[in-house]
Design a protein around this motif. Structure first.
Motif, PDB file in Angstrom:
ATOM      1  N   ARG A  85     -63.530  71.381 -56.405  1.00 54.76           N
ATOM      2  CA  ARG A  85     -62.554  72.359 -55.885  1.00 54.76           C
ATOM      3  C   ARG A  85     -63.278  73.539 -55.237  1.00 54.76           C
ATOM      4  N   LEU A  86     -64.308  74.041 -55.903  1.00 53.77           N
ATOM      5  CA  LEU A  86     -65.074  75.162 -55.358  1.00 53.77           C
ATOM      6  C   LEU A  86     -65.817  74.763 -54.082  1.00 53.77           C
ATOM      7  N   GLY A  87     -66.278  73.525 -54.019  1.00 52.18           N
ATOM      8  CA  GLY A  87     -66.922  73.031 -52.800  1.00 52.18           C
ATOM      9  C   GLY A  87     -65.947  72.955 -51.637  1.00 52.18           C
ATOM     10  N   GLU A  88     -64.734  72.475 -51.905  1.00 52.59           N
ATOM     11  CA  GLU A  88     -63.714  72.401 -50.862  1.00 52.59           C
ATOM     12  C   GLU A  88     -63.337  73.787 -50.355  1.00 52.59           C
ATOM     13  N   ALA A  89     -63.427  74.771 -51.239  1.00 58.70           N
ATOM     14  CA  ALA A  89     -63.121  76.152 -50.856  1.00 58.70           C
ATOM     15  C   ALA A  89     -64.310  76.822 -50.166  1.00 58.70           C
ATOM     16  N   GLY A  90     -65.441  76.123 -50.092  1.00 62.60           N
ATOM     17  CA  GLY A  90     -66.618  76.691 -49.451  1.00 62.60           C
ATOM     18  C   GLY A  90     -67.319  77.743 -50.285  1.00 62.60           C
ATOM     19  N   LEU A  91     -67.088  77.727 -51.597  1.00 59.21           N
ATOM     20  CA  LEU A  91     -67.670  78.752 -52.467  1.00 59.21           C
ATOM     21  C   LEU A  91     -68.909  78.271 -53.204  1.00 59.21           C
ATOM     22  N   VAL A  92     -69.109  76.961 -53.254  1.00 59.76           N
ATOM     23  CA  VAL A  92     -70.271  76.371 -53.936  1.00 59.76           C
ATOM     24  C   VAL A  92     -70.861  75.320 -53.011  1.00 59.76           C
ATOM     25  N   ARG A  93     -72.174  75.248 -52.979  1.00 57.40           N
ATOM     26  CA  ARG A  93     -72.815  74.171 -52.231  1.00 57.40           C
ATOM     27  C   ARG A  93     -73.618  73.312 -53.187  1.00 57.40           C
ATOM     28  N   GLU A  94     -73.753  72.073 -52.817  1.00 59.11           N
ATOM     29  CA  GLU A  94     -74.436  71.067 -53.631  1.00 59.11           C
ATOM     30  C   GLU A  94     -75.631  70.563 -52.834  1.00 59.11           C
ATOM     31  N   TYR A  95     -76.736  70.354 -53.505  1.00 62.03           N
ATOM     32  CA  TYR A  95     -77.893  69.745 -52.849  1.00 62.03           C
ATOM     33  C   TYR A  95     -78.690  68.944 -53.852  1.00 62.03           C
ATOM     34  N   THR A  96     -79.579  68.123 -53.328  1.00 59.67           N
ATOM     35  CA  THR A  96     -80.412  67.269 -54.165  1.00 59.67           C
ATOM     36  C   THR A  96     -81.818  67.825 -54.209  1.00 59.67           C
ATOM     37  N   GLU A  97     -82.334  67.960 -55.399  1.00 63.57           N
ATOM     38  CA  GLU A  97     -83.723  68.357 -55.579  1.00 63.57           C
ATOM     39  C   GLU A  97     -84.517  67.082 -55.812  1.00 63.57           C
ATOM     40  N   VAL A  98     -85.378  66.749 -54.858  1.00 66.98           N
ATOM     41  CA  VAL A  98     -86.183  65.537 -54.955  1.00 66.98           C
ATOM     42  C   VAL A  98     -87.446  65.879 -55.724  1.00 66.98           C
ATOM     43  N   ARG A  99     -87.707  65.123 -56.763  1.00 62.79           N
ATOM     44  CA  ARG A  99     -88.860  65.393 -57.627  1.00 62.79           C
ATOM     45  C   ARG A  99     -89.830  64.223 -57.587  1.00 62.79           C
ATOM     46  N   ARG A 100     -91.086  64.517 -57.399  1.00 62.54           N
ATOM     47  CA  ARG A 100     -92.110  63.479 -57.429  1.00 62.54           C
ATOM     48  C   ARG A 100     -92.356  62.980 -58.851  1.00 62.54           C
ATOM     49  N   ASP A 101     -92.186  63.878 -59.819  1.00 65.12           N
ATOM     50  CA  ASP A 101     -92.546  63.567 -61.192  1.00 65.12           C
ATOM     51  C   ASP A 101     -91.392  63.063 -62.053  1.00 65.12           C
ATOM     52  N   GLY A 102     -90.265  62.747 -61.454  1.00 68.06           N
ATOM     53  CA  GLY A 102     -89.141  62.268 -62.252  1.00 68.06           C
ATOM     54  C   GLY A 102     -87.929  62.035 -61.381  1.00 68.06           C
ATOM     55  N   PRO A 103     -86.778  61.795 -62.012  1.00 67.47           N
ATOM     56  CA  PRO A 103     -85.568  61.515 -61.242  1.00 67.47           C
ATOM     57  C   PRO A 103     -85.098  62.748 -60.461  1.00 67.47           C
ATOM     58  N   ASN A 104     -84.450  62.499 -59.339  1.00 62.82           N
ATOM     59  CA  ASN A 104     -83.883  63.583 -58.535  1.00 62.82           C
ATOM     60  C   ASN A 104     -82.766  64.263 -59.322  1.00 62.82           C
TER      61      ASN A 104
END
Length: 151
Positions: A85-104
């Motif tokens: 809901r917050l993403g649809e309202a443009g108030l929160v953004r989501e991103y992926t942190e890619v890690r070499r030493d473990g799961p993203n």
């Protein structure tokens, strides 16, 4: 940023976003995914929700949904539903942190510094959302995210 200050075990991939603060009216919008200028009703509905406000308060820095669930003492399904809901309202953004030493990891962060609700000369409500400044690292991460989508 000098090379010896870079943590090479992590690379942040940030989704593309346009950084505008143009007002939006609540007139017949087909897509609620337009994060740069969401309809006022969507923003107001998000801010009216106690759980959404709790999550926004907890998002002082990029945080995973699991950490938010623990900090805010909410069920996992509620956290994800409110983040959407917050993403649809443009108030929160989501991103992926890619890690070499473990799961993203998927991280969430507040994506506004100021929200203004106004009424224009046509008696229509408008919303303006000021976004945090993006640095060169964010822009480069956006570039690589788009490259990954194309491959």
């Amino acid at each position: 940023m000098s090379e010896h200050n870079v943590d090479w075990s992590r690379l942040l991939l940030v989704p593309e976003q346009t950084e505008t603060t143009e007002p939006s009216t609540d007139m017949n919008r087909e897509s609620s995914d337009d994060r740069t200028s969401p309809p006022p009703s969507v923003v107001l509905r998000s801010l009216e929700d106690d759980k959404c406000r709790t999550l926004l308060t907890a998002l002082r820095e990029p945080t995973s949904a699991t950490a938010l669930r623990t900090e805010c003492d909410m069920p996992r399904s509620t956290v994800y539903r409110k983040l959407e809901r917050l993403g649809e309202a443009g108030l929160v953004r989501e991103y992926t942190e890619v890690r070499r030493d473990g799961p993203n990891a998927t991280l969430y962060e507040r994506d506004f510094t100021d929200i203004s609700i106004s009424i224009d000369e046509n008696d229509e409500f408008t919303v303006s959302i000021e976004r945090p400044d993006r640095d060169a690292t964010d822009r480069m991460a956006t570039f690589w995210t788009e490259m990954k989508k194309e491959s």
